[in-house]
Write an enzyme that holds these catalytic residues in place. Structure first.
Site, PDB file in Angstrom:
ATOM      1  N   ASN A  18     -48.163  38.448 -41.984  1.00  0.00           N
ATOM      2  CA  ASN A  18     -46.936  38.338 -42.761  1.00  0.00           C
ATOM      3  C   ASN A  18     -45.962  39.398 -42.268  1.00  0.00           C
ATOM      4  O   ASN A  18     -46.351  40.541 -41.999  1.00  0.00           O
ATOM      5  CB  ASN A  18     -47.239  38.533 -44.252  1.00  0.00           C
ATOM      6  CG  ASN A  18     -48.146  37.436 -44.790  1.00  0.00           C
ATOM      7  OD1 ASN A  18     -48.019  36.276 -44.404  1.00  0.00           O
ATOM      8  ND2 ASN A  18     -49.069  37.800 -45.671  1.00  0.00           N
ATOM      9  N   GLY A  77     -43.645  37.759 -46.916  1.00  0.00           N
ATOM     10  CA  GLY A  77     -44.633  38.148 -47.919  1.00  0.00           C
ATOM     11  C   GLY A  77     -45.440  39.370 -47.539  1.00  0.00           C
ATOM     12  O   GLY A  77     -46.538  39.586 -48.050  1.00  0.00           O
ATOM     13  N   HIS A  96     -50.914  44.004 -39.669  1.00  0.00           N
ATOM     14  CA  HIS A  96     -52.289  43.569 -39.956  1.00  0.00           C
ATOM     15  C   HIS A  96     -52.368  42.055 -39.822  1.00  0.00           C
ATOM     16  O   HIS A  96     -51.425  41.341 -40.159  1.00  0.00           O
ATOM     17  CB  HIS A  96     -52.747  44.011 -41.351  1.00  0.00           C
ATOM     18  CG  HIS A  96     -51.815  43.633 -42.467  1.00  0.00           C
ATOM     19  ND1 HIS A  96     -50.649  44.307 -42.723  1.00  0.00           N
ATOM     20  CD2 HIS A  96     -51.888  42.653 -43.397  1.00  0.00           C
ATOM     21  CE1 HIS A  96     -50.037  43.762 -43.760  1.00  0.00           C
ATOM     22  NE2 HIS A  96     -50.768  42.742 -44.193  1.00  0.00           N
TER      23      HIS A  96
HETATM   24  P1  DGP Z   1     -49.788  41.473 -46.884  1.00  0.00           P
HETATM   25  O1  DGP Z   1     -49.369  40.911 -48.189  1.00  0.00           O
HETATM   26  O2  DGP Z   1     -49.792  40.448 -45.752  1.00  0.00           O
HETATM   27  O3  DGP Z   1     -49.017  42.722 -46.529  1.00  0.00           O
HETATM   28  O4  DGP Z   1     -51.306  41.868 -47.060  1.00  0.00           O
HETATM   29  C1  DGP Z   1     -51.741  43.102 -47.487  1.00  0.00           C
HETATM   30  C2  DGP Z   1     -53.200  42.957 -47.856  1.00  0.00           C
HETATM   31  O5  DGP Z   1     -53.768  44.241 -47.918  1.00  0.00           O
HETATM   32  C3  DGP Z   1     -53.452  42.306 -49.214  1.00  0.00           C
HETATM   33  O6  DGP Z   1     -54.182  41.099 -48.997  1.00  0.00           O
HETATM   34  C4  DGP Z   1     -54.287  43.305 -49.986  1.00  0.00           C
HETATM   35  C5  DGP Z   1     -54.744  44.262 -48.922  1.00  0.00           C
HETATM   36  N1  DGP Z   1     -54.837  45.644 -49.339  1.00  0.00           N
HETATM   37  C6  DGP Z   1     -53.852  46.397 -49.902  1.00  0.00           C
HETATM   38  N2  DGP Z   1     -54.289  47.646 -50.144  1.00  0.00           N
HETATM   39  C7  DGP Z   1     -55.580  47.668 -49.698  1.00  0.00           C
HETATM   40  C8  DGP Z   1     -56.575  48.706 -49.667  1.00  0.00           C
HETATM   41  O7  DGP Z   1     -56.374  49.849 -50.082  1.00  0.00           O
HETATM   42  N3  DGP Z   1     -57.793  48.351 -49.148  1.00  0.00           N
HETATM   43  C9  DGP Z   1     -58.049  47.092 -48.673  1.00  0.00           C
HETATM   44  N4  DGP Z   1     -59.282  46.845 -48.181  1.00  0.00           N
HETATM   45  N5  DGP Z   1     -57.136  46.107 -48.689  1.00  0.00           N
HETATM   46  C10 DGP Z   1     -55.920  46.408 -49.201  1.00  0.00           C
END
Ligand code: DGP
Length: 113
Positions: free
Chosen positions: A86, A92, A99
């Site tokens: 994203n 989004g 990532h």
């Molecule tokens: P996006 O919406 O594409 O920016 O996805 C961000 C993702 O990151 C979302 O699916 C939740 C995940 N996420 C956010 N904070 C953390 C964290 O502290 N640890 C992990 N494992 N995932 C996280």
């Protein structure tokens, strides 16, 4: 350091890691949207795919290789899986560190919402 994924890469925030190399790290998403939901990130801070530069070809290669390694290790290669990145508000993106979501283990709908 206020980037949550930089802090995960630095081991300041715990994560469930499934793959790592010198350039790339992969860990399970905190809020899984499929039976397998892994995030593949560069260790170095890059804001999004849009911020990759002309000198980042090697990093892009390592990221794509990491995605394939995760898919194989998670047993997704045969039945298939989805890779999503994203970008920005309309895309989004909620975490401003590049990532790739690797999603699999169920039939995924298309188009996305
Ligand atoms: P996006 O919406 O594409 O920016 O996805 C961000 C993702 O990151 C979302 O699916 C939740 C995940 N996420 C956010 N904070 C953390 C964290 O502290 N640890 C992990 N494992 N995932 C996280």
């Amino acid at each position: 350091m206020d980037c949550v994924f930089c802090r995960i890469a630095a081991d300041e925030i715990p994560s469930d890691r499934v793959f790592e190399s010198d350039e790339v790290l992969a860990f399970r998403d905190l809020s899984p949207q499929a039976p397998t939901h892994v995030l593949v990130i560069p260790r170095r801070h890059v804001a999004s795919l849009d911020a990759l530069g002309p000198d980042d070809g090697e990093l892009a290669h390592h990221l794509l290789q990491g995605i394939r390694e995760v898919a194989a290790a998670e047993g997704l290669s045969e039945r298939g899986y989805r890779v999503v990145t994203n970008i920005g508000d309309d895309g989004g993106q909620s975490v401003g560190h590049l990532h790739f979501h690797v999603l699999g283990g169920r039939r995924l709908a298309w188009p996305p919402g």
